[in-house]
Scaffold this active site. Structure first.
Site, PDB file in Angstrom:
ATOM      1  CG  HIS A 125      -1.948   1.065   1.180  1.00  0.00           C
ATOM      2  ND1 HIS A 125      -1.669   2.363   1.524  1.00  0.00           N
ATOM      3  CD2 HIS A 125      -3.246   1.039   0.792  1.00  0.00           C
ATOM      4  CE1 HIS A 125      -2.770   3.096   1.352  1.00  0.00           C
ATOM      5  NE2 HIS A 125      -3.735   2.307   0.910  1.00  0.00           N
TER       6      HIS A 125
ATOM      7  CD  GLU B 299      -5.121   1.929  -3.323  1.00  0.00           C
ATOM      8  OE1 GLU B 299      -6.301   2.111  -3.036  1.00  0.00           O
ATOM      9  OE2 GLU B 299      -4.230   1.762  -2.482  1.00  0.00           O
TER      10      GLU B 299
ATOM     11  N   GLY C 258      -7.264   9.127  -0.044  1.00  0.00           N
ATOM     12  CA  GLY C 258      -7.661   9.885   1.146  1.00  0.00           C
ATOM     13  C   GLY C 258      -7.723  11.384   0.930  1.00  0.00           C
TER      14      GLY C 258
ATOM     15  CB  SER D  12     -11.008   9.770  -3.518  1.00  0.00           C
ATOM     16  OG  SER D  12     -10.048  10.329  -2.639  1.00  0.00           O
TER      17      SER D  12
ATOM     18  N   GLY E 278     -11.139   2.883   0.603  1.00  0.00           N
ATOM     19  CA  GLY E 278     -10.586   3.210   1.920  1.00  0.00           C
ATOM     20  C   GLY E 278     -11.636   3.875   2.794  1.00  0.00           C
ATOM     21  N   GLY E 279     -11.591   5.199   2.855  1.00  0.00           N
ATOM     22  CA  GLY E 279     -12.461   5.973   3.745  1.00  0.00           C
ATOM     23  C   GLY E 279     -13.942   5.630   3.607  1.00  0.00           C
TER      24      GLY E 279
HETATM   25  P1  PGA Z   1      -9.447   6.209   0.060  1.00  0.00           P
HETATM   26  O1  PGA Z   1      -8.296   5.167   0.453  1.00  0.00           O
HETATM   27  O2  PGA Z   1     -10.542   5.429  -0.618  1.00  0.00           O
HETATM   28  O3  PGA Z   1      -9.874   6.809   1.372  1.00  0.00           O
HETATM   29  O4  PGA Z   1      -8.828   7.213  -0.851  1.00  0.00           O
HETATM   30  C1  PGA Z   1      -7.843   4.225  -0.450  1.00  0.00           C
HETATM   31  C2  PGA Z   1      -6.769   3.427   0.190  1.00  0.00           C
HETATM   32  O5  PGA Z   1      -6.457   3.638   1.373  1.00  0.00           O
HETATM   33  O6  PGA Z   1      -6.191   2.558  -0.454  1.00  0.00           O
END
Ligand code: PGA
Length: 242
Positions: A84, A156, A162, A202, A223-224
């Protein structure tokens, strides 16, 4: 590093109840280490997959503070996220370390979700493809074709994680196609077609559809938006319609 044990339990109980009829999309959760055992027990017998967010490359030994793949397997995990971007940027994981971890994952009989992606300055200096290719080439060194065929890759872009900034569907699609073509070139069509390439950064209920309709986007790493059951369920239900 979010939620409490109680919060995590409530979240997965809701997912288990509400997603029982979802059969055409694979759904998984990757909670923090200390919640894994409890959450695996709640999800036992459900189709929801449980993975860890990281693991060490050795099976056991004097690595104080680390957790091995054998340990996460023992408590019920089948999957594990490797590489990650937060592991890479905050904790200094290199492509070489990530390669050792990927080998250990297969050795132990787990399945990896292998994360790659460029930083903002790399995108702005048009190095995205080069960065992604190096992460793939070095991360996958000396893995067998059979192992490569079991990969899930998560593209990603670091600038989208995030931050609330999502890659446009076109930007995501372009890099996913580049990754698929790299895999075809290196491992052949049969293997490359088996590999699931997910987009992460996101992802939310209102943008997941346009991302998933891109030809090489096979899923999402959320993620979030996965921390709230209703929001995550809405993402999964949108995916079932694609
Ligand atoms: P996010 O996180 O969806 O909050 O951007 C993605 C991730 O942590 O891989």
């Amino acid at each position: 590093m979010n939620l409490t044990l109680e919060g995590g339990k409530n979240l997965v109980r809701t997912l288990k109840n509400k997603l029982t009829n979802v059969t055409d999309v694979d759904v998984g959760v990757c909670p923090p280490f200390v919640f894994l055992k409890d959450l695996c027990e709640i999800l036992r017998g459900s189709p929801i997959i449980v993975g860890a967010q990281n693991m060490h490359w050795e099976k056991n030994g004097a690595y104080t503070g680390e957790v091995s793949g054998l340990m996460i397997k023992e408590v019920g995990c089948t999957h594990v996220i490797i590489g990650h971007s937060e592991r890479r940027t905050i904790f200094g994981e290199t492509n070489t370390i990530i390669n050792s971890k990927l080998k250990a994952v297969f050795d132990i009989g787990l399945k990896p979700i292998f994360c790659i992606g460029e930083r903002l300055e790399e995108r702005e200096s048009r190095k995205t493809n080069k960065v992604v290719e190096t992460q793939l080439r070095e991360g996958l060194t000396n893995l067998s074709s059979a192992q490569i065929g079991q990969l899930t890759i998560a593209y990603e872009p670091v600038w989208a994680i995030g931050t609330g900034i999502t890659a446009t569907p076109a930007q995501a699609g372009e890099v996913h196609s580049f990754i698929r073509n790299f895999l075809i070139k290196e491992y052949g069509n049969n293997i490359a077609c088996k590999i699931r390439i997910q987009y992460g950064g996101s992802v939310k209920p209102d943008n997941v559809r346009e991302l998933l309709i891109q030809p090489e986007v096979d899923g999402a790493l959320v993620g979030g938006a996965s921390l709230d059951a209703g929001t995550f369920i809405s993402i999964v239900l949108t995916a079932t319609k694609q």
